[in-house]
Design a protein around this motif. Structure first.
Motif, PDB file in Angstrom:
ATOM      1  N   ASP A 154       0.861  -1.174   0.000  1.00  0.00           N
ATOM      2  CA  ASP A 154       0.000   0.000   0.000  1.00  0.00           C
ATOM      3  C   ASP A 154       0.903   1.230   0.000  1.00  0.00           C
ATOM      4  N   TYR A 157       0.181  -6.645   1.810  1.00  0.00           N
ATOM      5  CA  TYR A 157      -0.995  -7.505   1.699  1.00  0.00           C
ATOM      6  C   TYR A 157      -0.711  -8.647   0.733  1.00  0.00           C
ATOM      7  N   LEU A 192      -8.604  -4.014   0.491  1.00  0.00           N
ATOM      8  CA  LEU A 192      -8.297  -2.752  -0.165  1.00  0.00           C
ATOM      9  C   LEU A 192      -9.301  -2.348  -1.229  1.00  0.00           C
ATOM     10  N   ARG A 214     -15.593  -2.265   1.283  1.00  0.00           N
ATOM     11  CA  ARG A 214     -14.416  -2.426   2.125  1.00  0.00           C
ATOM     12  C   ARG A 214     -14.016  -1.080   2.733  1.00  0.00           C
ATOM     13  N   SER A 215     -13.266  -1.135   3.791  1.00  0.00           N
ATOM     14  CA  SER A 215     -12.839   0.074   4.460  1.00  0.00           C
ATOM     15  C   SER A 215     -11.690   0.739   3.713  1.00  0.00           C
ATOM     16  N   ALA A 216     -11.424   1.999   4.061  1.00  0.00           N
ATOM     17  CA  ALA A 216     -10.331   2.731   3.450  1.00  0.00           C
ATOM     18  C   ALA A 216      -9.275   3.020   4.505  1.00  0.00           C
ATOM     19  N   SER A 226      -8.550  -0.856   6.123  1.00  0.00           N
ATOM     20  CA  SER A 226      -8.300  -1.926   5.150  1.00  0.00           C
ATOM     21  C   SER A 226      -7.635  -3.135   5.790  1.00  0.00           C
ATOM     22  N   SER A 227      -6.866  -2.907   6.852  1.00  0.00           N
ATOM     23  CA  SER A 227      -6.164  -4.018   7.490  1.00  0.00           C
ATOM     24  C   SER A 227      -6.824  -4.468   8.782  1.00  0.00           C
ATOM     25  N   GLU A 277     -11.550   1.252  -6.337  1.00  0.00           N
ATOM     26  CA  GLU A 277     -10.446   0.399  -5.926  1.00  0.00           C
ATOM     27  C   GLU A 277      -9.107   1.045  -6.262  1.00  0.00           C
TER      28      GLU A 277
END
Length: 271
Positions: A39, A111, A156, A168-170, A174-175, A261
């Motif tokens: 990332d 990731y 991601l 999905r989260s930002a 994301s993690s 994305e």
């Protein structure tokens, strides 16, 4: 008569002011699986790097330097921003000492990008799988994940998972863990399997916020997910991917429309 014309003029002006995005941009979903993905946005934020710079990466435990990428911003032939490993033309100013230790209080930098090979419906009559806990088989070999393994995260990219849409989260989100799910071998040899930690499935494993894990019940073949290397095994996993596939990729959501994305902005390639 003038009102429609005025509205049309305002709309045209607004469209002209919108940022332009490349239609041929290479996105995370275009990458082969499994892939090792960095990332870049999180990398720049953690190390205080300018948004215009992609640094060289020094792996301290392996005494390896991945040279700073250079080249076009995007390339559908996957030649964007190539770099060489084991080289020695980087400088101290453009090199960071990379720490891929999985830390609970920091956004992940690395990731695993993987695809679903088999889903729950594919193994209903297969005695080798525990139907009560099985969620999906991935194309990510456990041998590439390092000694500490990997954990499934929210991910991601935003996309449909089967018939179920999960946004999905930002950023650091994301993690975040997909709670109650583990990544193990489960009699598949080196093939990794996602499964519930408890035979009670989602009822026993989910948090009060069921959305953190609920989407995993709807995974289908060819869906993609991301996992994070656990503990201190991230560097070992990175080197394993370089040795097997020859490169790792950098993705970023900087400059992208909100909710879209990430774009592939660089790759570091082995010599």
């Amino acid at each position: 008569m003038q009102q429609p014309l005025i509205l049309a003029a305002l709309l045209t002006g607004a469209l002209l002011c919108l940022p332009k995005y490349q239609a041929d941009a290479l996105l995370l979903s275009d990458l082969p699986t499994p892939s090792f993905v960095m990332d870049v946005r999180a990398l720049r934020k953690r190390y205080g790097i300018s948004s215009t710079m992609t640094p060289s990466l020094r792996l301290p435990r392996h005494d390896v330097v991945l040279l700073r990428p250079c080249g076009p911003e995007t390339d559908t032939e996957l030649h964007a921003h190539t770099a060489t490993i084991y080289g020695d033309t980087s400088t101290e100013e453009d090199t960071i000492l990379l720490d891929l230790t999985d830390k609970a209080d920091e956004a992940a930098l690395a990731y695993f990008h993987a695809s679903v090979v088999r889903s729950r419906s594919d193994v209903e009559d297969d005695d080798n799988f525990r139907a009560e806990t099985f969620l999906a088989e991935l194309d990510l070999p456990l041998s590439l994940c390092g000694s500490d393994g990997a954990r499934l995260v929210l991910g991601l990219n935003n996309h449909h998972v089967g018939s179920y849409y999960w946004a999905r989260s930002a950023g650091a989100g994301s993690s975040m863990d997909a709670i109650g799910i583990q990544f193990i071998d489960d009699t598949c040899g080196d093939k990794g399997v996602l499964c519930w930690e408890d035979e009670g499935g989602p009822i026993a494993c989910n948090s009060n916020d069921g959305k953190r894990s609920e989407w995993c019940n709807f995974l289908r073949p060819s869906d993609t997910v991301q996992l994070v290397p656990m503990g201190s095994s991230g560097e070992d996993a990175l080197v394993a991917f370089l040795e097997k596939f020859g490169c790792i990729y950098g993705v970023s959501s900087e400059g992208r429309p909100m909710g879209s994305e990430p774009e592939v902005v660089c790759r570091w390639r082995a010599k």
